[in-house]
Design an enzyme around this catalytic site. Structure first.
Site, short mmCIF file in Angstrom:
data_model
loop_
_atom_site.label_atom_id
_atom_site.label_comp_id
_atom_site.label_asym_id
_atom_site.label_seq_id
_atom_site.Cartn_x
_atom_site.Cartn_y
_atom_site.Cartn_z
N LYS A 1 66.16 70.98 82.88
CA LYS A 1 65.34 70.81 81.68
C LYS A 1 65.07 72.21 81.12
O LYS A 1 64.16 72.91 81.57
CB LYS A 1 64.04 70.08 82.01
CG LYS A 1 63.27 69.59 80.76
CD LYS A 1 62.51 70.72 80.14
CE LYS A 1 61.82 70.33 78.86
NZ LYS A 1 61.31 71.52 78.12
N GLU B 1 58.56 80.84 89.73
CA GLU B 1 58.65 82.23 89.25
C GLU B 1 57.88 82.28 87.95
O GLU B 1 58.31 81.74 86.94
CB GLU B 1 60.12 82.62 89.06
CG GLU B 1 60.31 84.13 89.00
CD GLU B 1 60.46 84.67 87.60
OE1 GLU B 1 59.40 84.83 86.93
OE2 GLU B 1 61.59 84.93 87.18
N CYS C 1 59.57 88.29 81.98
CA CYS C 1 58.43 88.06 82.87
C CYS C 1 58.15 89.26 83.76
O CYS C 1 57.01 89.50 84.15
CB CYS C 1 58.67 86.81 83.72
SG CYS C 1 60.27 86.79 84.53
N GLU D 1 49.43 88.86 80.43
CA GLU D 1 50.80 88.94 79.96
C GLU D 1 50.88 88.63 78.47
O GLU D 1 50.34 87.62 78.00
CB GLU D 1 51.67 87.94 80.74
CG GLU D 1 53.14 88.01 80.39
CD GLU D 1 53.96 87.03 81.21
OE1 GLU D 1 53.53 85.88 81.36
OE2 GLU D 1 55.04 87.42 81.69
#
Length: 500
Positions: free
Chosen positions: A185, A260, A294, A419
């Site tokens: 997905k 992750e 990331c 972030e």
């Protein structure tokens, strides 16, 4: 350079199938803000069909077709996929650049890495044969023991939009090598090349149902996949918020997960460096892939004795980065992926579309307007915008953001702690090694970190002290499928890549 956008359906059981509810999601070119195509929008009904196809594929011929076949048998398919991807590299790279906004040159490198990853895990599949029935030494001769390595079953793979085909491959290739059946997905924000992976698998004759690809929104397709009782494991790359929800859903069924998640990684620059090289790695570590990584080393810790010279050069070099359409020659920074969270659904039934409009997966993303809004708050807290922070003047359309450098930040500022997932670098200075390590580790995240110094003993010392899953020495961001990848703390757990 014009290239037509493919129009695919869902890839289920080796065939292209229309979604049960016949819904589709527009593809927005982030460079032009124009709709350039659409992708199918899967729902829970499609997830059920895909899971059933995957189960049948594993059971077919009592598993001899795939799950209990030799690793060498599966390796042939992985190598065929790698060869087909290499053959289609120019087309796939352009599709990637158009769909997610990364510069074409970067996208081409990604496609090389995709092929390389399939080749690597073909090697691992073959090596698996030699590890079967490995004897275990016991203290009593009366008993014998050996190990069997078996596929876990049907795996759900949920992947992000910053490296669409590559991140999918990180999960698909090892799953197939191990003998699993997979349901991929990808993010609704960039799914085009992932659907093309389905066409590649069809062309090489991958057994039906071994890889199924469902595009769609997170709540409509990702959530049913994560909570499905017949999916044996979930592997997810994305935001910490969404990862927490997936972990909660999986816990209800005691289902294993690999996560992750987000990061706010530090890069520590000492006073003995070659400043030019250190500046280059700092820029690369934060602004590569339009700053949407990331593991981006977006917190710069630079020794106070070289800070003025370092920042002066950093700002000058950053202002020379070419911001342009990703297909333009020399582009080094394209647009961020999205202009907002909402999607207009193209639906045969307009009334039914209303049920899909809310609740797009809140993946972390930044837009020009977001950054414009954040900049006054950052300034009001006492920080200084050294460079960037606005839309480039020469680009009137597209989700473009100038690479931004912010100094005079404190450790309590949101811009330092959270972030951003865009081209934003925050800067602090330090005086001692201990202070640098303390500042670097003062975060909820622990995905990556970098240290730059000519003193290799110092680098070794600090590498052991940094609380991160990946630590780079005198570089930032290089990644190879031969080495394991994953984080600590709120950056997730489990490892991808490597021998596992």
């Amino acid at each position: 350079m014009a290239i037509p956008m493919p129009c695919r359906q869902l890839f289920i059981d080796g065939e292209w199938r229309e979604p049960v509810k016949k819904k589709r999601i527009p593809i927005i070119n982030p460079s032009t803000e124009q709709i350039i195509g659409n992708i199918p929008a899967a729902t829970a009904e499609d997830v059920d069909i895909a899971v059933e196809a995957a189960q049948r594929a594993l059971a077919r011929n009592k598993g001899r077709e795939w799950s209990s076949a030799s690793g060498a048998h599966r390796a042939k398919y992985l190598r065929a996929i790698a060869a087909k991807i290499t053959e289609r590299k120019p087309e796939l790279a352009k599709l990637e650049a158009i769909d997610c906004g990364k510069p074409l040159e970067e996208a081409a490198w990604d496609i090389d890495d995709v092929a390389g990853c399939f080749e690597y895990f073909a090697d691992q599949a073959e090596a698996l044969d030699g590890k079967q029935k490995a004897p275990v030494s016991l203290p009593m001769d009366t008993f014998k023991c050996h190990l069997l390595k078996e596929p876990i079953g049907v795996v759900g793979l949920i992947t992000p939009w910053n490296y669409p085909m590559l991140m999918a491959t990180w999960k698909v290739a090892p799953a197939l090598a191990a003998g699993c059946a997979a349901i991929l997905k990808p993010s609704e924000l960039a799914s085009v090349t992932c659907l093309e992976l389905g066409e590649v698998c069809r062309e090489v004759g991958l057994p039906p149902g071994i890889l199924n690809i469902l595009t769609g929104l997170g709540p409509e397709a990702g959530a049913p996949l994560a909570s499905h009782p017949h999916v044996d494991k979930i592997a997810f790359t994305g935001s910490t918020v969404t990862g927490s929800k997936i972990m909660t859903a999986a816990a209800q069924l005691v289902k294993p997960v690999t996560l992750e998640l987000g990061g706010k990684s530090p890069i520590v620059v000492f006073d003995d460096v070659d400043i030019d090289k250190a500046v280059e790695w700092t820029i690369f570590g934060c602004f590569w892939t339009n700053g949407q990584i990331c593991s981006a080393t977006s917190r710069l810790l630079v020794h106070e004795s070289i800070a003025a010279e370092f920042l002066d050069k950093l700002v000058k070099w950053t202002k020379n980065i070419k911001i342009a359409d990703p297909l333009e020659e020399g582009c080094r920074l394209g647009p961020v992926v999205s202009g907002g969270q909402d999607f207009l659904l193209i639906d045969i039934d307009p009334e039914a579309a209303k049920n899909l409009l809310p609740n797009v997966d809140n993946s972390l993303k930044i837009t020009g307007s977001d950054l414009d809004a954040a900049t006054p708050a950052t300034k009001s807290e006492g920080a200084t915008i050294l460079s960037g922070g606005t839309r480039p003047e020469h680009l009137k359309k597209g989700f473009f953001v100038e690479p931004t450098i912010i100094s005079d930040v404190t450790t309590s500022m949101q811009i330092w702690r959270e972030e951003v997932f865009g081209p934003v670098l925050c800067v602090k200075t330090f005086a001692t090694e201990d202070e640098a390590v303390e500042l670097a580790n003062d975060t909820h995240y622990g995905l990556g970190a970098a240290v730059i110094s000519k003193d290799l003993e110092r680098c070794e010392r600090i590498t052991k002290e940094l609380q991160a899953g990946i630590v780079w020495v005198n570089c930032s961001q290089p990644c190879f499928c031969q080495a394991p990848w994953g984080g600590k703390k709120r950056s997730g757990f489990g490892r991808e890549l490597g021998e596992g």
